[in-house]
Design a protein around this motif. Structure first.
Motif, PDB file in Angstrom:
ATOM      1  N   UNK A 121      -7.646 -11.253 -22.527  1.00 40.02           N
ATOM      2  CA  UNK A 121      -7.610 -11.362 -21.069  1.00 40.02           C
ATOM      3  C   UNK A 121      -7.209 -10.058 -20.387  1.00 40.02           C
ATOM      4  N   UNK A 122      -6.553  -9.191 -21.140  1.00 40.08           N
ATOM      5  CA  UNK A 122      -6.057  -7.942 -20.565  1.00 40.08           C
ATOM      6  C   UNK A 122      -7.208  -6.945 -20.386  1.00 40.08           C
ATOM      7  N   UNK A 123      -7.265  -6.330 -19.210  1.00 45.38           N
ATOM      8  CA  UNK A 123      -8.196  -5.228 -18.968  1.00 45.38           C
ATOM      9  C   UNK A 123      -7.361  -3.989 -18.662  1.00 45.38           C
ATOM     10  N   UNK A 124      -7.415  -2.999 -19.543  1.00 45.27           N
ATOM     11  CA  UNK A 124      -6.662  -1.760 -19.352  1.00 45.27           C
ATOM     12  C   UNK A 124      -7.511  -0.823 -18.511  1.00 45.27           C
ATOM     13  N   UNK A 125      -6.924  -0.338 -17.407  1.00 43.94           N
ATOM     14  CA  UNK A 125      -7.671   0.435 -16.422  1.00 43.94           C
ATOM     15  C   UNK A 125      -6.986   1.780 -16.193  1.00 43.94           C
ATOM     16  N   UNK A 126      -7.665   2.905 -16.464  1.00 43.83           N
ATOM     17  CA  UNK A 126      -7.093   4.206 -16.098  1.00 43.83           C
ATOM     18  C   UNK A 126      -6.772   4.215 -14.606  1.00 43.83           C
ATOM     19  N   UNK A 127      -5.624   4.734 -14.232  1.00 38.72           N
ATOM     20  CA  UNK A 127      -5.130   4.563 -12.867  1.00 38.72           C
ATOM     21  C   UNK A 127      -6.032   5.166 -11.799  1.00 38.72           C
ATOM     22  N   UNK A 128      -6.881   6.138 -12.146  1.00 41.08           N
ATOM     23  CA  UNK A 128      -7.718   6.798 -11.142  1.00 41.08           C
ATOM     24  C   UNK A 128      -9.032   6.059 -10.916  1.00 41.08           C
ATOM     25  N   UNK A 135     -12.613 -13.397 -12.776  1.00 39.19           N
ATOM     26  CA  UNK A 135     -12.186 -14.585 -13.498  1.00 39.19           C
ATOM     27  C   UNK A 135     -10.713 -14.533 -13.860  1.00 39.19           C
ATOM     28  N   UNK A 136     -10.408 -14.823 -15.127  1.00 33.72           N
ATOM     29  CA  UNK A 136      -9.003 -14.852 -15.539  1.00 33.72           C
ATOM     30  C   UNK A 136      -8.555 -13.531 -16.168  1.00 33.72           C
ATOM     31  N   UNK A 137      -9.346 -12.469 -15.983  1.00 36.86           N
ATOM     32  CA  UNK A 137      -8.940 -11.162 -16.484  1.00 36.86           C
ATOM     33  C   UNK A 137      -7.647 -10.703 -15.818  1.00 36.86           C
ATOM     34  N   UNK A 138      -6.800 -10.033 -16.595  1.00 37.98           N
ATOM     35  CA  UNK A 138      -5.516  -9.545 -16.093  1.00 37.98           C
ATOM     36  C   UNK A 138      -5.532  -8.023 -16.139  1.00 37.98           C
ATOM     37  N   UNK A 139      -5.553  -7.358 -14.977  1.00 40.75           N
ATOM     38  CA  UNK A 139      -5.619  -5.889 -14.976  1.00 40.75           C
ATOM     39  C   UNK A 139      -4.271  -5.247 -15.262  1.00 40.75           C
ATOM     40  N   UNK A 140      -4.293  -4.216 -16.081  1.00 43.00           N
ATOM     41  CA  UNK A 140      -3.104  -3.395 -16.350  1.00 43.00           C
ATOM     42  C   UNK A 140      -3.504  -1.942 -16.129  1.00 43.00           C
ATOM     43  N   UNK A 141      -2.855  -1.287 -15.187  1.00 47.02           N
ATOM     44  CA  UNK A 141      -3.149   0.110 -14.911  1.00 47.02           C
ATOM     45  C   UNK A 141      -2.361   1.006 -15.856  1.00 47.02           C
ATOM     46  N   UNK A 142      -2.944   2.162 -16.185  1.00 44.59           N
ATOM     47  CA  UNK A 142      -2.278   3.057 -17.126  1.00 44.59           C
ATOM     48  C   UNK A 142      -2.696   4.497 -16.872  1.00 44.59           C
ATOM     49  N   UNK A 143      -1.731   5.383 -16.938  1.00 42.21           N
ATOM     50  CA  UNK A 143      -2.048   6.799 -17.043  1.00 42.21           C
ATOM     51  C   UNK A 143      -1.972   7.139 -18.524  1.00 42.21           C
TER      52      UNK A 143
END
Length: 302
Positions: A121-128, A135-143
Motif C-alpha cells: 500500500x505504501x507509495x514512496x515519493x521523492x519529495x520534489x 485508492x488505498x495507496x499511502x504516500x510517503x515522501x522522502x528525500x
C-alpha cells in the motif's frame, strides 16, 4: 558556483584505481558510469531503481571527479596518465576530458533516476515530485539523498513489506538504526501510534528529522544515542542493519520489546541468514521469511 568535472574513460577493472587517483588529487566526489552494471539492473527487472529510458547503452566505463574551479586540471591529468606505467592491469586506453559545470547541475543530476514506486500500500515519493495517491495507496515522501534508506534497496523494501503483515494500529514502533527514517515514517503512515527513531550517526538524525517534517510528523522522537539507554519498550522493532550487527544486538532488541511484540530484521546477506536465524530463534518465534536476490529478512514474535 562553477566546478570542474574531470572524466576518465577506463575499464571496469581499473575504475576503482582511477577513482582513488581522482580522490587523492582533491576530488570532492567520484561518480562511476558503467553501463554493464546498469544493464544487469535492467535485466533483473528491478524497475523501481530507475527508468530504463534514461540510459544510453555504452561500451566500457568512466569515472568522473569534481573539483573547484581553481584546480589545475593539468596536474590531475598528469597523475591519471602516470597510471599507464602500472603493469598489473591495462591502463593504456585511458583518456581524460574536462568540463565546466554548474553546481546545481551536479547536485540535482541524480534526482532524475528516482521515481515514485509502490511497496504494498505504501507509495514512496521523492519529495520534489507532485503525486496524488489513488485508492488505498499511502504516500510517503522522502528525500533519498540524505542518508541510507530509500525503499528501493531490497533490504528496506522487505521491511516495509513485512510491516504490512502485522497490526500496527495503536502500536509503539522503534526504528532501530533509522538512517533516512523511512521505516519509522512508513510505520506511522500504516497506523502506528508513536515511533521512536534511534541512530548513532548524526547525519541519520538530521535526515530523519527532515523526512519526518515533509511527512507532517511533528515533534518526532529522534535520538542520537545507543538504544540500550532507552527504558520504554516498544511493540515493534524494525532493524535494517548488517547480519553481524544484528547478531550482536539481539539481546538489545529482545530487551526493547514488550511481550508479544514483533521484531522485523533485515540487511542480511543470504550466506549469513542461517546464523542470524539461529540467534533469534533462541528467544523469538519465527513468523515469516522474505528473500529478494541475495538478501533475506525475518519477522519474529516475542
Amino acid at each position: 558556483m562553477k566546478f570542474k568535472k574531470v572524466t576518465v574513460t577506463c575499464t571496469p577493472e581499473t575504475a576503482d584505481t582511477v577513482a582513488y587517483t581522482l580522490h587523492e588529487s582533491g576530488s570532492m566526489g567520484e561518480v562511476f558510469d558503467d553501463y554493464g552494471n546498469i544493464r544487469q539492473v535492467l535485466e533483473d527487472k528491478r524497475w523501481d531503481y530507475a527508468d530504463a529510458a534514461l540510459f544510453t547503452p555504452t561500451e566500457g566505463c568512466s569515472v568522473s571527479g569534481f573539483f573547484t574551479i581553481e584546480t589545475n586540471e593539468d596536474i590531475i591529468t598528469d597523475k591519471i596518465f602516470e597510471l599507464r606505467a602500472q603493469d598489473w592491469a591495462d591502463f593504456s586506453s585511458i583518456t581524460v576530458s574536462v568540463d565546466i559545470i554548474d553546481s546545481e547541475e551536479w547536485e540535482n543530476e541524480w534526482k532524475k533516476y528516482y521515481k515514485p514506486f509502490s511497496i504494498g500500500k505504501i507509495v514512496v515519493i521523492p519529495e520534489w515530485i507532485d503525486f496524488t495517491a489513488i485508492g488505498d495507496n499511502i504516500p510517503v515522501k522522502l528525500n533519498p539523498g540524505l542518508a541510507f534508506g530509500t525503499g528501493m534497496h531490497e533490504t528496506t523494501s522487505m521491511c516495509i513489506d513485512l510491516m504490512q503483515k502485522i497490526e500496527l494500529n495503536g502500536k509503539r514502533v522503534m526504528d532501530f538504526g533509522c538512517g533516512s527514517g523511512i521505516l519509522g515514517i512508513c510505520a506511522k503512515a500504516l497506523g502506528a501510534e508513536s515511533v521512536l527513531f534511534a541512530d548513532t550517526d548524526e547525519q541519520a538524525i538530521t535526515a530523519t528529522e527532515y523526512n519526518c517534517k515533509i511527512n507532517g510528523i511533528s515533534s518526532p522522537e529522534v535520538f542520537l544515542r545507543d538504544v540500550r539507554e532507552l527504558t520504554t519498550p516498544s511493540d515493534v522493532v524494525v532493524a535494517n542493519i548488517t547480519a553481524d550487527v544484528l547478531i550482536g544486538v539481539e539481546p538489545v532488541i529482545l530487551n526493547s520489546l514488550n511481550k508479544g511484540g514483533y521484531a522485523i530484521i533485515s540487511g542480511i546477506i543470504s550466506d549469513k541468514a542461517d546464523a542470524v536465524f539461529a540467534e533469534y530463534s533462541k528467544h523469538f518465534e519465527h513468523i515469516e521469511t522474505e528473500r529478494k536476490n541475495e538478501w533475506s529478512a525475518f519477522l519474529f514474535k516475542l
